[in-house]
Design a protein around this motif. Structure first.
Motif, short mmCIF file in Angstrom:
data_model
loop_
_atom_site.label_atom_id
_atom_site.label_comp_id
_atom_site.label_asym_id
_atom_site.label_seq_id
_atom_site.Cartn_x
_atom_site.Cartn_y
_atom_site.Cartn_z
N GLN A 86 0.85 -5.18 9.55
CA GLN A 86 1.91 -4.62 8.72
C GLN A 86 3.23 -5.28 9.11
O GLN A 86 3.51 -5.46 10.30
CB GLN A 86 1.99 -3.11 8.91
N ILE B 207 0.83 4.85 1.58
CA ILE B 207 0.16 5.34 2.78
C ILE B 207 0.62 6.75 3.15
O ILE B 207 1.65 7.22 2.70
CB ILE B 207 0.40 4.38 3.97
N GLN B 208 -0.18 7.38 3.98
CA GLN B 208 0.08 8.77 4.37
C GLN B 208 1.22 8.86 5.39
O GLN B 208 2.11 9.70 5.25
CB GLN B 208 -1.20 9.37 4.94
N SER C 14 7.71 -1.24 6.45
CA SER C 14 7.29 0.13 6.17
C SER C 14 8.49 1.03 5.93
O SER C 14 9.64 0.61 6.09
CB SER C 14 6.47 0.70 7.34
N PHE D 157 0.83 -1.20 0.00
CA PHE D 157 0.00 0.00 0.00
C PHE D 157 0.87 1.25 0.00
O PHE D 157 1.94 1.28 0.62
CB PHE D 157 -0.89 0.05 1.25
N PHE E 138 -6.19 -4.10 5.12
CA PHE E 138 -5.21 -3.85 4.07
C PHE E 138 -5.04 -5.01 3.08
O PHE E 138 -3.93 -5.48 2.82
CB PHE E 138 -3.87 -3.45 4.68
N PHE F 223 -1.79 5.22 9.99
CA PHE F 223 -1.50 5.10 8.56
C PHE F 223 -2.12 6.19 7.69
O PHE F 223 -1.58 6.54 6.66
CB PHE F 223 -1.91 3.71 8.03
N THR G 168 0.35 11.18 -0.21
CA THR G 168 0.65 9.87 0.38
C THR G 168 2.02 9.43 -0.14
O THR G 168 2.15 8.94 -1.25
CB THR G 168 -0.43 8.85 -0.01
N SER H 165 -4.76 5.71 2.57
CA SER H 165 -3.97 4.60 2.04
C SER H 165 -4.64 4.06 0.78
O SER H 165 -5.87 4.03 0.69
CB SER H 165 -3.88 3.47 3.07
N TRP H 166 -3.83 3.61 -0.17
CA TRP H 166 -4.42 2.97 -1.36
C TRP H 166 -3.62 1.74 -1.76
O TRP H 166 -2.41 1.65 -1.59
CB TRP H 166 -4.60 3.96 -2.51
#
Length: 205
Positions: free
Chosen positions: A187, A88-89, A190, A86, A178, A95, A153, A98-99
């Motif tokens: 998660q 994410i911000q 990251s 993803f 997610f 988070f 993001t 998020s996409w």
């Protein structure tokens, strides 16, 4: 050769030349397409020591002009396991916006490599000018969005696709939204070594 055959040959030659030129044009990046960056993803914070202790990922991004090409190479993960990537911000909980980018599947050595093409730069953002109805694809989906100004993001996160797979790897057996069905695990990787407001995607103009 007849006049008609001669004309057909010339037309075919011109067409082939045109296709060759088009192929060359499409294969040649724009002048600024050499803009690129590389960085690491590290284990997410607050994970148990036994949870994939050697997990790490290397990310490379290069501009294609119209978008960016991002390649994620992850290692130290459980073998033959699916993960979800993803944009994410912020890198840590909660988070933010998020996409879903796509999936990564590890081989028997716990290594996964996948290339994605999308907008992975300082122009990566989401915006909702106002509240609108949202499609109900899954039961967990919201029926409308909140309105918000443009939010960039610029971080990345990788999640276990399954809480059960996470548990097998000594990681928390928790459910997060997610993945495509909104029943992912925790998660695992990251970009938390970068400040919240200065994620690595912002390196690409």
């Amino acid at each position: 050769m007849s006049r008609n055959n001669s004309r057909s040959a010339r037309v075919s030659g011109i067409a082939l030349a045109g296709l060759a030129l088009l192929a060359t044009t499409l294969a040649t990046p724009a002048a600024h397409a050499d803009s690129a960056t590389q960085f690491k993803m590290v284990r997410s914070q607050n994970l148990p020591k036994k949870c994939a202790p050697h997990a790490v990922a290397h990310v490379s991004i290069k501009s294609l002009g119209f978008a960016e090409q991002m390649t994620i190479t992850a290692a130290g993960l459980p073998p033959r396991t699916t993960f979800d990537a993803f944009v994410i911000q912020v890198p840590n909980f909660p988070f933010g916006v998020s996409w879903y980018v796509g999936d990564l599947e590890t081989n028997w050595k716990g290594v996964a490599k996948k290339t994605f093409v999308s907008r992975f730069s300082r122009e990566t953002f989401a915006v909702a000018p106002n509240v609108a109805p949202a499609p109900k694809v899954d039961k967990a989906d919201a029926d409308k969005n909140p309105a918000f100004k443009p939010i960039h993001t610029l971080h990345l996160g990788i999640w276990f696709d399954s809480p059960k797979d996470a548990q097998k790897a000594g990681c928390p057996n928790i459910v997060t939204p997610f993945n495509g069905e909104h029943d992912a695990g925790p998660q695992i990787l990251s970009t938390r070594t970068f400040p919240d407001g200065k994620g690595p995607l912002g390196r690409i103009d």
